[in-house]
Design a protein around this motif. Structure first.
Motif, mmCIF file in Angstrom:
data_model
loop_
_atom_site.group_PDB
_atom_site.id
_atom_site.type_symbol
_atom_site.label_atom_id
_atom_site.label_comp_id
_atom_site.label_asym_id
_atom_site.label_seq_id
_atom_site.Cartn_x
_atom_site.Cartn_y
_atom_site.Cartn_z
ATOM 1 N N SER A 196 0.874 -1.174 0.000
ATOM 2 C CA SER A 196 0.000 0.000 0.000
ATOM 3 C C SER A 196 0.910 1.222 0.000
ATOM 4 C CB SER A 196 -0.921 0.008 1.223
ATOM 5 O OG SER A 196 -1.816 -1.082 1.185
ATOM 6 N N MET A 197 1.358 1.589 -1.186
ATOM 7 C CA MET A 197 2.320 2.677 -1.325
ATOM 8 C C MET A 197 1.604 4.017 -1.438
ATOM 9 S SD MET A 197 5.217 1.094 -1.219
ATOM 10 C CE MET A 197 6.393 2.285 -1.866
ATOM 11 N N ASN A 198 2.335 5.072 -1.099
ATOM 12 C CA ASN A 198 1.829 6.439 -1.181
ATOM 13 C C ASN A 198 0.585 6.620 -0.315
ATOM 14 O OD1 ASN A 198 2.369 9.008 -2.191
ATOM 15 N ND2 ASN A 198 0.921 8.810 -3.878
ATOM 16 N N CYS A 199 0.586 5.931 0.813
ATOM 17 C CA CYS A 199 -0.544 5.984 1.743
ATOM 18 C C CYS A 199 -0.060 6.459 3.107
ATOM 19 C CB CYS A 199 -1.204 4.615 1.883
ATOM 20 S SG CYS A 199 -2.105 4.092 0.414
ATOM 21 N N THR A 200 -0.706 7.456 3.651
ATOM 22 C CA THR A 200 -0.342 7.998 4.964
ATOM 23 C C THR A 200 -1.264 7.438 6.035
ATOM 24 O OG1 THR A 200 0.455 10.076 4.005
ATOM 25 C CG2 THR A 200 -0.124 10.098 6.336
ATOM 26 N N PRO A 201 -0.706 6.809 7.094
ATOM 27 C CA PRO A 201 -1.551 6.322 8.186
ATOM 28 C C PRO A 201 -2.291 7.473 8.862
ATOM 29 C CG PRO A 201 0.619 5.315 8.270
ATOM 30 C CD PRO A 201 0.702 6.422 7.254
#
Length: 316
Positions: A196-201
């Motif tokens: 899950s790239m380019n994803c901010t928690p």
């Protein structure tokens, strides 16, 4: 004036306290704001030798503390904020005690895991959220887990977790990883690992009792979604608790204390370092305890008159 002062009460500091107390060195242990160290933030510990059925982290630390007290170790609460290590006796400024002096100083202030700083993270630490795959991976056999991070440590922990979990999802806030190519290739070749790239928690999701997923935001679209998971492992690095030592001891680029190989001797004779504060590789309770034993024995020899040369001048 004390013979030996120990800063920190994790496995390293408490082991050092046991050894020094048994040697009649009357150690004084300064407990910081988190007595017991990171193990007090875990639940069951199953890989510390001697406990067949495992033991709770806080219980293990309390047992070690009682053992040290049994031999005469003295515990005081406070946080070391400043040191003067130019000459022995050394001076340590403790916020609740003022300035204390000691013939020898053992530093076991540990390293703290970097956290995401998102809602639910701290509340669910030990309830599905972890900072140590080696410590807690076993509890997630046949479960779905998430690794947050993009460096070598994250790739290594993700690969390790595939031994237990049925699926490992790597979440990273950028579209490129920071990990070395060999570590990336190894992770990408593992069929159990998803991305899950380019994803901010955004937040850790719970079912009211334990972790059930991670809410993330897609940085391109701004859309939020929840990734279901039984466990979330934070792998964005550690920072050693050595801010008060800068300019007084040799530290590496990351802030870890540099010790003479094979010993716990620091760049100042009479000052010793043990546990995670000088170990950015293993970071295990048992390895910390081992270096605590080493520090106590090095300290005992020093106090008995085996003064050490300043080896740091020959270091590269």
């Amino acid at each position: 004036m004390y013979k030996a002062v120990i800063l920190g009460t994790g496995p390293a500091g408490l082991t050092a306290a046991i050894y020094l107390a048994r040697a009649n060195m009357e150690p004084v242990i300064i407990e910081g704001p988190e007595p017991g160290g990171q193990l007090t933030l875990t639940t069951e510990v199953e890989n510390f030798p001697g406990f067949e059925q495992g033991i709770l982290g806080p219980e293990l630390m309390e047992t070690m503390k009682k053992q040290a007290k049994r031999f005469g170790a003295i515990f005081k609460r406070g946080l070391a904020t400043k040191v003067d290590l130019k000459n022995a006796p050394f001076q340590v400024e403790v916020d609740s005690l003022g300035t204390i002096e000691t013939e020898a100083l053992l530093i076991s202030t540990g390293a703290s895991a970097k956290m995401l700083g998102i809602p639910g993270e701290k509340e669910l630490l030990g309830k599905g959220v972890s900072t140590c795959a080696t410590c807690d991976g076993f509890f997630f056999r046949d479960k779905k887990v998430i690794i947050v991070g993009g460096g070598d440590s994250a790739m290594e922990e993700a690969t390790f977790l595939t031994k237990f979990a049925k699926e490992v999802n790597i979440v990273h806030r950028r579209d490129e990883l920071r990990a070395s190519k060999i570590m990336q290739d190894r992770a990408r070749a593992n069929e159990k690992i998803t991305w899950s790239m380019n994803c901010t928690p955004v937040s850790v999701v719970s079912d009211g009792m334990k972790t059930s997923g991670l809410e993330v935001m897609n940085n391109d679209t701004g859309k939020k979604e929840i990734i279901d998971a039984d466990g979330i492992f934070i792998a964005i690095g550690h920072h050693p608790n050595t801010g008060f030592l800068k300019g007084h001891l040799r530290l590496d680029d990351q802030g870890y204390i540099i010790v003479e190989p094979g010993t716990t001797n620091t760049s100042v004779p009479g000052v010793f370092a043990c546990g995670d504060v000088q170990d950015h590789k293993y970071r295990q309770a048992i390895t910390a305890a081992g270096t605590g034993c080493m520090a106590a024995m090095d300290c005992e020899k020093y106090l008995e008159g085996e003064r050490m040369i300043d080896w740091s001048q020959n270091m590269s």
